[in-house]
Write a protein that holds these residues in place. Structure first.
Motif, PDB file in Angstrom:
ATOM      1  N   ARG A   1       0.822  -1.205   0.000  1.00 59.67           N
ATOM      2  CA  ARG A   1       0.000   0.000   0.000  1.00 59.67           C
ATOM      3  C   ARG A   1       0.855   1.254   0.000  1.00 59.67           C
ATOM      4  O   ARG A   1       1.686   1.453   0.880  1.00 59.67           O
ATOM      5  CB  ARG A   1      -0.908   0.028   1.227  1.00 59.67           C
ATOM      6  N   VAL A   2       0.637   2.115  -0.948  1.00 55.13           N
ATOM      7  CA  VAL A   2       1.382   3.372  -1.053  1.00 55.13           C
ATOM      8  C   VAL A   2       1.102   4.278   0.141  1.00 55.13           C
ATOM      9  O   VAL A   2       1.989   4.968   0.637  1.00 55.13           O
ATOM     10  CB  VAL A   2       1.017   4.099  -2.371  1.00 55.13           C
ATOM     11  N   GLU A   3      -0.124   4.246   0.640  1.00 55.69           N
ATOM     12  CA  GLU A   3      -0.512   5.137   1.737  1.00 55.69           C
ATOM     13  C   GLU A   3      -0.143   4.591   3.124  1.00 55.69           C
ATOM     14  O   GLU A   3      -0.404   5.234   4.134  1.00 55.69           O
ATOM     15  CB  GLU A   3      -2.009   5.462   1.673  1.00 55.69           C
TER      16      GLU A   3
ATOM     17  N   ARG B   1       3.031   3.266   5.520  1.00 56.87           N
ATOM     18  CA  ARG B   1       4.491   3.297   5.631  1.00 56.87           C
ATOM     19  C   ARG B   1       4.931   2.510   6.861  1.00 56.87           C
ATOM     20  O   ARG B   1       4.573   2.869   7.988  1.00 56.87           O
ATOM     21  CB  ARG B   1       4.972   4.746   5.748  1.00 56.87           C
TER      22      ARG B   1
END
Length: 136
Positions: free
Chosen positions: A60-62, A64
Motif C-alpha cells: 500500500r502506497v498510503e 508506511r
C-alpha cells in the motif's frame, strides 16, 4: 500531536477518550483496556497472519512501515489519509489461539494523531485489514 512508540504492548495501551481510534483484539488480550470488538479467529498460523500483514503494508502506497518484530509478531505502520494527508498510527500483533495449532487471531489498534473525530476512518481501516487477512 500524540504519537505512540514504534511497537506497543497491547495490555499496556492507554486509549484516548476521543472517538478517533479503534481497537479490536482477542478476548482478554488487551488487558483492562476497552476493545471495540472481539477479533475473529483465522485458519492461519500467527506467522502466516504476520506475513500477510507485512505484505499488505508493503503493497500500500498510503501505508508506511515503522517497525516490525517477527519474534513477537508485531508490526506498526503509519497510514496517511488520501485527501488531507493526516497520519494515523496502526499497530498489529498476531496472536496464537490456545490449543488450536494452525489458528490465530490478531490485535489491531488504529488511532489518529490529531483531531477529535476521525469520521470512522480508523474503524474502517481496522475492518478492512481484518477482511484482507481473512481472504489472503
Amino acid at each position: 500531536m500524540s504519537r505512540l512508540p514504534d511497537l506497543i504492548e497491547f495490555p499496556a495501551l492507554k486509549r484516548p477518550a476521543r472517538p478517533n481510534n479503534c481497537l479490536i483484539a482477542p478476548e482478554g488480550f488487551a488487558g483492562m483496556v476497552r476493545v471495540d470488538e472481539t477479533a475473529p479467529v483465522f485458519d492461519k498460523t500467527p506467522k502466516q497472519v504476520f506475513d500477510v500483514v507485512m505484505d499488505l503494508v508493503l503493497e500500500r502506497v498510503e501505508w508506511r512501515l515503522r517497525a516490525s518484530d517477527p519474534d513477537t509478531l508485531r508490526i506498526s505502520f503509519i497510514a496517511v489519509t488520501p485527501l488531507l494527508k493526516f497520519k494515523d498510527d496502526v499497530y498489529v500483533q498476531a496472536v496464537p489461539v490456545d490449543g488450536e495449532a494452525g489458528r490465530s487471531s490478531v490485535a489491531i489498534y488504529s488511532g489518529s494523531r490529531i483531531g477529535y473525530s476521525d469520521l470512522g476512518t480508523n474503524e474502517k481501516r481496522v475492518k478492512e485489514l481484518l477482511e484482507l487477512i481473512g481472504t489472503r
